[in-house]
Structure formats: C-alpha cells, structure tokens
Design a protein around this motif. Structure first.
Motif, PDB file in Angstrom:
ATOM      1  N   SER A 412       0.829  -1.201   0.000  1.00 30.50           N
ATOM      2  CA  SER A 412       0.000   0.000   0.000  1.00 30.50           C
ATOM      3  C   SER A 412       0.863   1.251   0.000  1.00 30.50           C
ATOM      4  CB  SER A 412      -0.931   0.001   1.220  1.00 30.50           C
ATOM      5  OG  SER A 412      -1.759   1.143   1.228  1.00 30.50           O
ATOM      6  N   ILE A 413       2.006   1.202   0.708  1.00 30.36           N
ATOM      7  CA  ILE A 413       2.932   2.345   0.723  1.00 30.36           C
ATOM      8  C   ILE A 413       3.493   2.580  -0.678  1.00 30.36           C
ATOM      9  CG2 ILE A 413       5.131   3.188   1.629  1.00 30.36           C
ATOM     10  CD1 ILE A 413       4.512   1.578   4.193  1.00 30.36           C
ATOM     11  N   VAL A 414       3.920   1.508  -1.331  1.00 30.20           N
ATOM     12  CA  VAL A 414       4.470   1.643  -2.687  1.00 30.20           C
ATOM     13  C   VAL A 414       3.398   2.139  -3.654  1.00 30.20           C
ATOM     14  CG1 VAL A 414       5.441   0.380  -4.637  1.00 30.20           C
ATOM     15  CG2 VAL A 414       6.289  -0.062  -2.327  1.00 30.20           C
ATOM     16  N   GLY A 415       2.179   1.564  -3.580  1.00 26.92           N
ATOM     17  CA  GLY A 415       1.099   2.008  -4.461  1.00 26.92           C
ATOM     18  C   GLY A 415       0.752   3.467  -4.239  1.00 26.92           C
ATOM     19  N   SER A 416       0.740   3.885  -2.967  1.00 26.59           N
ATOM     20  CA  SER A 416       0.444   5.287  -2.656  1.00 26.59           C
ATOM     21  C   SER A 416       1.542   6.200  -3.194  1.00 26.59           C
ATOM     22  CB  SER A 416       0.313   5.474  -1.136  1.00 26.59           C
ATOM     23  OG  SER A 416      -0.704   4.647  -0.605  1.00 26.59           O
ATOM     24  N   ALA A 417       2.808   5.738  -3.098  1.00 29.67           N
ATOM     25  CA  ALA A 417       3.913   6.527  -3.639  1.00 29.67           C
ATOM     26  C   ALA A 417       3.785   6.671  -5.149  1.00 29.67           C
ATOM     27  CB  ALA A 417       5.244   5.884  -3.264  1.00 29.67           C
ATOM     28  N   GLU A 418       3.343   5.602  -5.824  1.00 26.93           N
ATOM     29  CA  GLU A 418       3.125   5.714  -7.272  1.00 26.93           C
ATOM     30  C   GLU A 418       2.014   6.723  -7.578  1.00 26.93           C
ATOM     31  OE1 GLU A 418       4.015   2.888 -10.523  1.00 26.93           O
ATOM     32  OE2 GLU A 418       3.096   1.493  -9.103  1.00 26.93           O
ATOM     33  N   GLN A 419       1.001   6.791  -6.731  1.00 24.55           N
ATOM     34  CA  GLN A 419      -0.034   7.805  -6.930  1.00 24.55           C
ATOM     35  C   GLN A 419       0.545   9.217  -6.850  1.00 24.55           C
ATOM     36  OE1 GLN A 419      -2.755   6.046  -3.794  1.00 24.55           O
ATOM     37  NE2 GLN A 419      -4.306   6.585  -5.331  1.00 24.55           N
ATOM     38  N   LEU A 420       1.614   9.370  -6.043  1.00 24.07           N
ATOM     39  CA  LEU A 420       2.216  10.689  -5.842  1.00 24.07           C
ATOM     40  C   LEU A 420       3.374  10.966  -6.795  1.00 24.07           C
ATOM     41  CD1 LEU A 420       2.276  10.845  -1.932  1.00 24.07           C
ATOM     42  CD2 LEU A 420       0.547  11.755  -3.496  1.00 24.07           C
ATOM     43  N   GLY A 421       3.679  10.030  -7.690  1.00 25.11           N
ATOM     44  CA  GLY A 421       4.710  10.305  -8.683  1.00 25.11           C
ATOM     45  C   GLY A 421       6.013   9.569  -8.490  1.00 25.11           C
ATOM     46  N   GLY A 434      -2.957  -3.543  -0.772  1.00 29.75           N
ATOM     47  CA  GLY A 434      -3.765  -2.757  -1.699  1.00 29.75           C
ATOM     48  C   GLY A 434      -2.909  -1.957  -2.653  1.00 29.75           C
ATOM     49  N   THR A 435      -3.532  -1.049  -3.335  1.00 32.75           N
ATOM     50  CA  THR A 435      -2.869  -0.328  -4.418  1.00 32.75           C
ATOM     51  C   THR A 435      -2.611   1.135  -4.111  1.00 32.75           C
ATOM     52  OG1 THR A 435      -5.054   0.065  -5.396  1.00 32.75           O
ATOM     53  CG2 THR A 435      -3.829  -1.867  -6.173  1.00 32.75           C
ATOM     54  N   GLY A 436      -3.070   1.641  -2.963  1.00 26.92           N
ATOM     55  CA  GLY A 436      -2.821   3.035  -2.610  1.00 26.92           C
ATOM     56  C   GLY A 436      -3.946   3.604  -1.778  1.00 26.92           C
ATOM     57  N   VAL A 437      -3.644   4.664  -1.028  1.00 29.12           N
ATOM     58  CA  VAL A 437      -4.624   5.223  -0.095  1.00 29.12           C
ATOM     59  C   VAL A 437      -5.157   6.583  -0.532  1.00 29.12           C
ATOM     60  CG1 VAL A 437      -3.568   3.995   1.833  1.00 29.12           C
ATOM     61  CG2 VAL A 437      -2.852   6.345   1.349  1.00 29.12           C
ATOM     62  N   PHE A 438      -4.631   7.138  -1.624  1.00 26.05           N
ATOM     63  CA  PHE A 438      -5.089   8.448  -2.079  1.00 26.05           C
ATOM     64  C   PHE A 438      -6.114   8.297  -3.204  1.00 26.05           C
ATOM     65  CE2 PHE A 438      -0.588   9.105  -0.716  1.00 26.05           C
ATOM     66  CZ  PHE A 438      -0.859   9.889   0.393  1.00 26.05           C
ATOM     67  N   GLU A 439      -6.791   9.382  -3.523  1.00 25.28           N
ATOM     68  CA  GLU A 439      -7.701   9.369  -4.660  1.00 25.28           C
ATOM     69  C   GLU A 439      -6.893   9.461  -5.952  1.00 25.28           C
ATOM     70  OE1 GLU A 439     -10.628  12.385  -4.357  1.00 25.28           O
ATOM     71  OE2 GLU A 439     -11.523  11.597  -2.512  1.00 25.28           O
ATOM     72  N   GLY A 440      -7.433   8.860  -6.981  1.00 28.84           N
ATOM     73  CA  GLY A 440      -6.740   8.893  -8.264  1.00 28.84           C
ATOM     74  C   GLY A 440      -5.964   7.616  -8.512  1.00 28.84           C
ATOM     75  N   GLY A 441      -5.467   7.481  -9.736  1.00 27.24           N
ATOM     76  CA  GLY A 441      -4.739   6.279 -10.120  1.00 27.24           C
ATOM     77  C   GLY A 441      -3.246   6.424  -9.915  1.00 27.24           C
ATOM     78  N   GLY A 478     -25.868  -2.837   8.810  1.00 27.49           N
ATOM     79  CA  GLY A 478     -25.725  -1.506   8.242  1.00 27.49           C
ATOM     80  C   GLY A 478     -24.506  -1.422   7.350  1.00 27.49           C
ATOM     81  N   GLY A 479     -24.077  -0.198   7.086  1.00 21.68           N
ATOM     82  CA  GLY A 479     -22.964   0.002   6.166  1.00 21.68           C
ATOM     83  C   GLY A 479     -21.616  -0.224   6.831  1.00 21.68           C
ATOM     84  N   LEU A 480     -20.717  -0.874   6.096  1.00 19.87           N
ATOM     85  CA  LEU A 480     -19.335  -1.059   6.527  1.00 19.87           C
ATOM     86  C   LEU A 480     -18.440  -0.227   5.616  1.00 19.87           C
ATOM     87  CD1 LEU A 480     -19.226  -4.921   7.141  1.00 19.87           C
ATOM     88  CD2 LEU A 480     -19.491  -3.094   8.837  1.00 19.87           C
ATOM     89  N   PRO A 481     -17.380   0.373   6.176  1.00 16.94           N
ATOM     90  CA  PRO A 481     -16.527   1.241   5.360  1.00 16.94           C
ATOM     91  C   PRO A 481     -15.810   0.457   4.275  1.00 16.94           C
ATOM     92  CG  PRO A 481     -15.524   0.810   7.496  1.00 16.94           C
ATOM     93  CD  PRO A 481     -16.915   0.265   7.565  1.00 16.94           C
ATOM     94  N   GLY A 482     -15.410   1.169   3.237  1.00 18.74           N
ATOM     95  CA  GLY A 482     -14.701   0.535   2.135  1.00 18.74           C
ATOM     96  C   GLY A 482     -13.243   0.277   2.470  1.00 18.74           C
ATOM     97  N   ASN A 483     -12.552  -0.398   1.561  1.00 13.49           N
ATOM     98  CA  ASN A 483     -11.138  -0.721   1.735  1.00 13.49           C
ATOM     99  C   ASN A 483     -10.317   0.554   1.594  1.00 13.49           C
ATOM    100  OD1 ASN A 483      -8.547  -1.692   1.722  1.00 13.49           O
ATOM    101  ND2 ASN A 483      -8.788  -2.961  -0.106  1.00 13.49           N
ATOM    102  N   PRO A 484      -9.633   1.033   2.662  1.00 10.83           N
ATOM    103  CA  PRO A 484      -8.888   2.286   2.568  1.00 10.83           C
ATOM    104  C   PRO A 484      -7.642   2.179   1.705  1.00 10.83           C
ATOM    105  CG  PRO A 484      -8.474   1.242   4.682  1.00 10.83           C
ATOM    106  CD  PRO A 484      -9.548   0.430   4.011  1.00 10.83           C
ATOM    107  N   HIS A 485      -7.251   0.945   1.351  1.00  9.57           N
ATOM    108  CA  HIS A 485      -6.044   0.755   0.543  1.00  9.57           C
ATOM    109  C   HIS A 485      -6.378   0.507  -0.928  1.00  9.57           C
ATOM    110  CE1 HIS A 485      -3.719   0.545   4.243  1.00  9.57           C
ATOM    111  NE2 HIS A 485      -4.599  -0.324   4.721  1.00  9.57           N
ATOM    112  N   ALA A 486      -7.601   0.815  -1.330  1.00  8.37           N
ATOM    113  CA  ALA A 486      -8.032   0.576  -2.706  1.00  8.37           C
ATOM    114  C   ALA A 486      -7.996   1.887  -3.483  1.00  8.37           C
ATOM    115  CB  ALA A 486      -9.439  -0.023  -2.726  1.00  8.37           C
ATOM    116  N   ALA A 487      -6.977   2.059  -4.312  1.00  2.00           N
ATOM    117  CA  ALA A 487      -6.908   3.235  -5.179  1.00  2.00           C
ATOM    118  C   ALA A 487      -7.925   3.103  -6.301  1.00  2.00           C
ATOM    119  CB  ALA A 487      -5.494   3.383  -5.739  1.00  2.00           C
TER     120      ALA A 487
END
Length: 613
Positions: A412-421, A434-441, A478-487
């Motif tokens: 998730s750290i590596v995927g998030s870093a790829e989101q940031l460039g 997962g693939t990242g914690v930020f919005e966007g690809g 009720g509702g359960l939160p989504g995967n926070p590591h899913a970009a």
C-alpha cells in the motif's frame, strides 16, 4: 603492508583492540562531561545578566566542540575495532590454512607459496596457495584501508584541539562547518547535491564531524556521506541508550547488531536467519563488510534505510524493499536477512526501506493495518527517496533499472507513492494490502514501468484485497466502510489491468514446519517465502529486480483435512471470506491448524516462464 607468514606468527593485535576500547571510553567520558556542563548551566535559572549570557554562549561553544571531538574519537574506536576484527579473522584463516597444508605434507614458503614433493598433488598445492594468497591479500587490503582512515582521524583530532577549523567552499572562501550545515538544511535536495559536489573530500569529512545528525538524513547528500554520518549517529544512540536509567535491552542489541560487520552479500551464499555472523565463536572469514545506513532515527518505533550490497557499475538491478505490518527497528533482523539474501542473489544493492512508523497491529482501525495514515505519511518520503536513488544510479551505474517491492502493508505504501509520482522501472506487489490510499490512479512518470503482483492461495490478505472499495451494506448490520487501501485502479493488485501476476509456487527447502516442494499456502503463505530464498516466490522477487526469468501465475485447487479452496475462489471476496471463516472456526473448535498438509487438486505443475526485460 603484506606480511610474511613468520611475521603473522608474531603478530599481537590486542593493542589495537585496547586502543578501540580506550577511544570509545574517552568518547563516553567526554560526552558525559559536556552534557553535565550544559545541564548545570541550564539549571541556573536564578542567574541573569551579561555574565550569564556570555557564559552560556561559551559553554554552548565548548559543548559543540566536545561533541565534535567525541565524533572523531568514536570514528577512531570504530575503525580500530573493525581493523582488529578483520585482521584477526584474516590472520586466523591464513594460519589455519598453513597448518592444514603442513599437516598434509605440503611445503609452505614464508610468502605463502605451496608445493609438494609428489607431482600428482600439484593441483591441491595450488588450491592451498590460492587460499593463502587470498588471505594475505585481504590482510594487505585491511591494513591499507584502515591505516589511511586512522591517519586521517588522528589528523582531524589534532586539528580540533582549539576548535574545528573552517572549510574551503567551492568559491575559495572559508566557512565554519556548523554554519555550512545550517545552510545545507535550508537548500533543496538538488541544491545540496550541487553544493556538496563542489567541496573537497576533506571539507565533506569535516561537515560529517560537525553535523552527523543533519548529514545522515538529508536528501541531496551522497550516500557515502550519509553512511559515514549514520555510523556516528547509531554509535551515539547506543551510548545514549546504555546511559538511560531504564535501558531498552532490545534496542541495545539491535544497535550493536547494526554496528557489527556482516558477510559481504556478493557471492557469499544464503545468510540464514542471523543478521550478523560475527559474534563469539563465529567461523573466521575474509568477506566481512560494515552495514550501511543512508537514514537512521530513533523517532517513533525507530527508523532506518539500510543499503545492503554495493552501488557499482554493471549491477543488473537496484531493489527497494518496503516491508509490512509490525515492522520496527528492534525487530528488523528478519527484514535485514531478507534484504541481504536479495542482494546476494540479484547481484546489486537492495535498500531496506523503513523511513517511518509502520502499523504494529493487524486489527486496530485507528493505528493498525486497516488505517491508511501510515501509508499516507510514508509515501511522500518514498517518492523523495526514490529521487535520491535515481541520483546515485545516474552517477554510479547509469541505466540500471530500479525496482520497488512492497510486501503486505508495504504494498500500500508503494502504491500510494506511485499515486504521488514515484518513478520506478519495475514494481512488485508481494502479498500486498492494496494499491494506494489516495484518490486517483497511479502516476508513475516512467511510461515503460512494468508492474507485477503475487498473492498465495489462502492468504488472508486476499480477503482484504477483494473487499469493495465502496464498502458493504449488510442486513441488520448496516454500512461497513470501504477498503482504505483501494486506489481508483482497484483494490486488488492481482486484478488490476496491466499488472502481471506471478506465482508464489512452492517452498524450496524443509524449514519451520514446511517441506521442500510444498505449495505456498494459507496464512504462512503471506510471508514465509521471504525466509526461504529458494522458494518460487522469493526467486520471482529476485527475477523482477535483476531481470530475467520469473514464474507466471497458475490458479490451483488446494484442499486440507478442513478446507477446500477450489478454482474460482481466488479473487472472489465472498468465497475467500467463507474459506477464511471456515478455517478459523475449525481452529477454534478443534485446536488444529486447518491449513496443514495442503494437497493440490487442480493444476499441480509450475506456472509458465516469463521474461522480465
């Protein structure tokens, strides 16, 4: 100096060891003295006026001066200790080889040449001679290396008698090293690199003496300087920890291990499970090298970036390994071993990346693996450090591909870093959260980046990967939160278009309850392959970093006495959750390991061979 064998017989290296001990003891005494002086001045709260101000300024100057002298004393102590250990090991090796040769009837000359009256034993004589020459070469190398370093340190110590001398800048002007260190801190990484490139080696060494804490962790500072500075920082941290009223013994052991030499990963074979193989009773060997840290801090759970192996021309690849949940400084020994084995098998440097705090819990929503905050905090640092690796690669081994391997939460750290460039040539998600914690690809500036993934069947991380990023709504709950590591590219790296999935395959040896040829499977399949350098999964990591052949994914049906994972279960969150729940129930009710003795029911063969270019 290259000694003769009779000279080695008379060598007594104990004086070198005593010198190291004395230098370290004097450094500790000096450190304690200046600290006591500083505390005494600070405690004089009722004293005010011009005299107090002048005294405080003078004390601060002498405290700084004392720390600089302490730094040089510690460098002398470390170099003397390393020289003693290296020479002692090499001397023992050479004399042992001579003893064996003489016992078998060979003739050994004072310079190490070996012969035998029987011409049929000429080949064996050549082997003994090669071993003796190798040991004598190593003694000559160690003597030259540490002789030069100790002479430089003694010269530095003499120059510090009346305070640290000014250093010459690129424009010819002279400046105080402490002022230069402050100036460096205000520059950008690129500006620092340009500024330091204009200084002489002597001036750079004086900067390390003046401000090791800053030089050790500043981007833009060449790795060689950062490594030298962090050796001092680690030694200072060890001294400080030992002086605490309530010492952290685990931290002391870890810092001592970080300061102990290790076998050179270039062609030394599998390291095993011990981070440093130089303790009491260790077999003498000729290939010991110091550990190298390009970042170190005692902040939080302890942070570091270790470079295992050498950045050298012709290296087939450079690897960056980002570990996962529960990683911390005190418990990083197994991570170091994995990085060492990767460096050994790839033939290039591998960076163990721990520049931040990792979650220590698997379940806590606020500060455990489900929380995205650790990845969000560390990803920007990884992007910045990636630029530093690219800078070093450009200078020392241009064109060498750089690969990032994120394991578990590290994925998730590596995927998030790829989101940031983050710029990477290759990326491998190994049992990734997962693939990242930020919005966007993903936003990798390299359009030719190659991405890979692998997750073992039955690994519980598969449930996390398959969890919907939009969350779930269950009747009565009720509702359960989504995967926070899913970009935005999707939460499961195994399923993302453009990512090549690799096989975790089979274990390559008998160890820790698993047999050679057993399929990598279940909860152990999440990370046990990191401890088996001969496993399919570990070999795939090696292949991604160095290039060459890897094993592609094949879906298998696998069953045990308690669960049955069929074709089609993988990637189906409902089925994966059901399999995991069934296994947990069996374990709780019957006290068994529901994943033990796995049997392949479908597709028992290895996956297809693929080329990593």
């Amino acid at each position: 100096m290259r000694p003769t064998l009779p000279q080695l017989d008379g060598w007594n290296l104990d004086g070198l060891q005593r010198a190291a001990t004395a230098a370290r003891a004097n450094a500790d005494i000096l450190s304690t003295s200046v600290d006591d002086c500083s505390r005494a001045a600070s405690a004089a709260g009722d004293w005010h006026g011009a005299t107090k101000d002048a005294a405080t300024r003078r004390i601060d100057e002498e405290v700084d001066h004392g720390y600089e002298v302490r730094t040089v004393l510690l460098r002398i102590a470390d170099d003397a200790a390393d020289a003693w250990q290296g020479l002692q090991h090499a001397r023992t090796y050479v004399l042992d080889q001579r003893g064996v040769a003489l016992a078998r009837g060979f003739l050994v000359e004072p310079d190490g040449r070996v012969s035998h009256p029987d011409p049929a034993k000429e080949g064996d004589a050549g082997v003994f001679q090669l071993n003796l020459f190798g040991g004598l070469d190593e003694i000559e190398r160690i003597d030259g290396q540490f002789g030069t370093r100790l002479r430089e340190s003694l010269a530095d110590l003499g120059a510090l008698r009346d305070g640290q001398p000014d250093i010459a800048l690129a424009d010819g002007t002279l400046a105080d090293p402490d002022a230069v260190a402050l100036r460096l801190a205000a520059l950008s990484a690129d500006e620092r690199a340009t500024f330091l490139a204009g200084l002489s080696p002597e001036a750079r060494r004086q900067l390390v003496i003046a401000a090791p804490e800053q030089l050790g962790n500043l981007n833009g500072v060449p790795f060689a300087l950062r490594i030298e500075a962090n050796e001092i920082n680690i030694r200072n941290a060890l001294t400080a920890e030992k002086r605490k009223p309530e010492r952290d013994e685990a931290r002391i052991r870890q810092l001592e291990a970080m300061l102990s030499p290790i076998p050179n990963p270039e062609g030394a074979g599998v390291l095993g499970t011990t981070p440093a193989a130089t303790g009491a009773g260790a077999t003498p060997r000729l290939d010991l090298v110091d550990r190298q840290f390009v970042m170190f801090s005692t902040e939080g759970n302890g942070r570091m970036i270790e470079m295992v192996g050498a950045m050298r021309s012709g290296a087939p690849g450079v690897g960056v390994y980002v570990p996962g949940t529960s990683t911390n400084l005190n418990g990083s020994g197994s991570n170091h071993v994995a990085a060492w084995n990767l460096a050994d098998q790839t033939g290039g440097p591998v960076f163990l990346y721990m520049e931040g705090d990792f979650p220590q819990s698997l379940t806590s929503l606020s500060d455990g693996a489900p929380s995205p905050r650790f990845a969000a905090e560390m990803a920007p640092r990884l992007v910045d450090f990636g630029r530093e690796i690219d800078r070093e690669v450009s200078a020392q081994t241009p064109g060498t591909p750089v690969s990032y391997v994120g394991h578990s939460y590290g994925g998730s750290i590596v995927g998030s870093a790829e989101q940031l460039g983050l710029r990477a040539d290759r990326v491998l998600h190994a049992s990734s959260a997962g693939t990242g914690v930020f919005e966007g690809g993903w936003n990798n500036p390299n359009p030719e980046v190659r991405r890979y993934s692998m997750t073992a069947p039955g690994d519980l991380i598969g449930v996390v990967q398959s969890y919907p990023d939009e969350g779930l709504r269950l009747p009565g709950i009720g509702g359960l939160p989504g995967n926070p590591h899913a970009a935005d590219v999707g939460g499961d790296p195994d399923e993302v278009p453009g990512v090549t999935r690799l096989d975790t395959g089979f274990y390559g040896r008998d160890f820790d309850g698993h047999e050679r040829g057993e399929v990598v499977f279940g909860p152990d399949g999440h990370g046990k392959y990191w401890d088996d350098p001969s496993s399919t999964a570990f070999q795939n990591i090696v292949g991604v970093i160095r290039g060459g052949e890897v094993t592609g994914y094949v879906e298998r049906g696998i069953e045990t006495d308690w669960i049955d994972i069929g074709l089609g279960d993988n990637g189906d969150g409902v089925k994966e959750g059901f399999d995991a729940g069934k296994a947990a129930t069996a374990g709780q009710l019957f006290g068994v390991d529901p994943y033990a003795n796995p049997r392949i029911t479908d597709n028992p063969g290895p996956g297809p061979k693929l080329d990593v270019a």
